[in-house]
Design an enzyme around this catalytic site. Structure first.
Site, PDB file in Angstrom:
ATOM      1  N   ARG A   1       0.823  -1.216   0.000  1.00  0.00           N
ATOM      2  CA  ARG A   1       0.000   0.000   0.000  1.00  0.00           C
ATOM      3  C   ARG A   1       0.856   1.264   0.000  1.00  0.00           C
ATOM      4  O   ARG A   1       0.503   2.261  -0.639  1.00  0.00           O
ATOM      5  CB  ARG A   1      -0.942  -0.002   1.207  1.00  0.00           C
ATOM      6  CG  ARG A   1      -2.096  -0.976   1.032  1.00  0.00           C
ATOM      7  CD  ARG A   1      -2.959  -1.030   2.266  1.00  0.00           C
ATOM      8  NE  ARG A   1      -4.161  -1.812   2.017  1.00  0.00           N
ATOM      9  CZ  ARG A   1      -4.975  -2.250   2.968  1.00  0.00           C
ATOM     10  NH1 ARG A   1      -4.711  -1.965   4.234  1.00  0.00           N
ATOM     11  NH2 ARG A   1      -6.048  -2.941   2.662  1.00  0.00           N
TER      12      ARG A   1
ATOM     13  N   LYS B   1     -19.122 -17.855   4.304  1.00  0.00           N
ATOM     14  CA  LYS B   1     -20.538 -17.687   4.649  1.00  0.00           C
ATOM     15  C   LYS B   1     -21.356 -17.026   3.548  1.00  0.00           C
ATOM     16  O   LYS B   1     -20.981 -15.987   3.023  1.00  0.00           O
ATOM     17  CB  LYS B   1     -20.654 -16.846   5.920  1.00  0.00           C
ATOM     18  CG  LYS B   1     -20.109 -17.525   7.164  1.00  0.00           C
ATOM     19  CD  LYS B   1     -20.306 -16.632   8.382  1.00  0.00           C
ATOM     20  CE  LYS B   1     -19.909 -17.357   9.650  1.00  0.00           C
ATOM     21  NZ  LYS B   1     -20.121 -16.496  10.833  1.00  0.00           N
TER      22      LYS B   1
ATOM     23  N   GLY C   1      -8.826  -9.886   0.178  1.00  0.00           N
ATOM     24  CA  GLY C   1      -7.554 -10.345   0.757  1.00  0.00           C
ATOM     25  C   GLY C   1      -7.166 -11.763   0.391  1.00  0.00           C
ATOM     26  O   GLY C   1      -6.030 -12.023  -0.029  1.00  0.00           O
TER      27      GLY C   1
ATOM     28  N   GLY D   1     -13.776  -4.351   1.252  1.00  0.00           N
ATOM     29  CA  GLY D   1     -15.175  -3.970   1.440  1.00  0.00           C
ATOM     30  C   GLY D   1     -15.677  -3.040   0.352  1.00  0.00           C
ATOM     31  O   GLY D   1     -16.799  -3.176  -0.143  1.00  0.00           O
TER      32      GLY D   1
END
Length: 397
Positions: free
Chosen positions: A43, A200, A353, A376
């Site tokens: 980053r 999930k 990720g 996200g």
């Protein structure tokens, strides 16, 4: 979308940065090892492009970022950007001073760059406080958002400041991200295939439902695939799944079927008796899974079918592995998918990720058309949500 926001590149080319105080909101939230050293600096290296662009254009440059989850109003050594300042100094080949109390003004000359201490320490940052944003707007002439990873959060440095600053624009990382995502989603080349893996269904239900309206094939992997196997009446033994989400999985399958699109269900799987890197993997037809089996990957037949589909795709969106690729015995499915994406002529975009870890493990980084840095934010963009930070830049444009 990217075409409708102002960009740092555009301002630099127009000569509008010379002598200006440029405030860059970067994403320098890097991991640290136990010795307190930066463990992985991707980053920081990525942020250099925008910083150098502003410096070359004759600007006085201020950079800030969040790091970790500090308590507002209290800076601890663990929350300090000091190691990041050292790293930036090396990468830029010039001293980058770290400034702690910066809300009341910063002394920085054209051609110089300073790092402003962890912005999440400022009281009101997470609440998107307009008063805090006004104080920050007073110290700059141009605001730049180059932190796509936080674009889905409305915070003072990502949203309120974009509305309050004299000029607001997107940095090169953010602009490239919007360009690639818009290219993949707004006018995709068909067939469009999405791969959504993860443990999930519940955490990715909104994206599954959103993609069910857009894509031609929706490949599910990991624990999510087990829930879809259940929804298709298949045995899954002791595998990770969410039986309470079966109706939602059926809804996704029906939405796809109504459009003559499909959710390919694995025909074979790799199982083990325990969740362990040492456990031997056994290939079975999906219908033959025993009561004490754990499904940890898709099998070679399923992998070959999906690889064929990906090779013929016009657009590929990848978020999440299809098996426990960290364990060698259960890496075959994700490796096969990765290699198929790498050899496909379709436009490929990947994010998240675990996906980035898989891309690194199988060495295909240079053959994915665009790798998204935002987890996200990437998912919310795929869902069709408007990201607060982008919305603010659109308003200012």
């Amino acid at each position: 979308m990217a075409a409708t926001v102002k960009t740092l590149t555009g301002l630099a080319q127009a000569g509008e940065l010379k002598g200006k105080r440029v405030f860059i909101r970067a994403d320098l939230n890097v991991p640290f090892n136990e010795a307190g050293e930066i463990a992985e600096d991707t980053r920081i290296r990525a942020s250099v492009t925008g910083i150098q662009l502003a410096l070359n254009a004759g600007a006085a440059v201020m950079v800030t970022s969040h790091l970790g989850r500090p308590a507002e109003g209290k800076l601890t050594p663990a929350d300090s950007l000091a190691p990041v300042a050292q790293s930036l100094s090396v990468l830029l080949g010039k001293e980058v001073r770290l400034i702690q109390d910066w809300l009341d003004g910063v002394t920085v000359a054209p051609g110089e760059v300073v790092l402003l201490e962890n912005c999440r320490v400022n009281v009101g940052e997470k609440k998107d406080d307009p008063g805090l944003a006004q104080r920050m707007a007073a110290i700059c002439d141009v605001y730049v958002n180059d932190a796509f990873g936080t674009a889905h959060r409305a915070e003072a440095t990502t949203h309120a400041l974009a509305l309050a600053a004299p000029v607001a624009c997107a940095g090169p990382l953010l602009a490239a991200e919007l360009e690639a995502l818009s290219h993949a989603l707004q006018n995709p080349k068909r067939p469009m295939v999405a791969i959504v893996g993860g443990s999930k269904v519940s955490t990715k239900l909104s994206i599954l439902l959103a993609l069910a309206d857009k894509v031609d094939q929706l490949i599910v992997g990991g624990g999510i695939a087990n829930t879809f196997l259940l929804a298709s009446g298949m045995p899954i033994g002791q595998s990770l799944a969410e039986p309470e989400q079966v109706d939602q999985a059926k809804l996704v399958i029906e939405k796809m079927r109504a459009r003559s699109a499909a959710v390919p269900i694995p025909v074979d799987v790799v199982v083990a008796k325990s969740f362990s890197a040492q456990a031997p993997g056994v290939v079975k037809a999906a219908a033959d899974v025993q009561a004490d089996d754990l499904i940890l990957d898709i099998g070679p037949k399923s992998t070959a079918q999906l690889a064929q589909m990906l090779t013929q795709a016009g657009t590929i969106v990848w978020n999440g592995p299809v098996g426990v690729f960290e364990f060698e015995a259960f890496a075959g499915g994700t490796k096969g998918i990765a290699q198929a994406i790498a050899s496909s002529d379709g436009f490929s975009i990947a994010g998240g990720g675990d996906t980035l870890a898989a891309i690194a493990k199988f060495g295909i980084g240079d053959r994915v058309d665009y790798i998204s840095t935002g987890g996200g934010a990437f998912l919310e963009f795929l869902e069709g949500q408007t990201l607060p930070a982008v919305e603010a830049l659109l308003k200012r444009a």
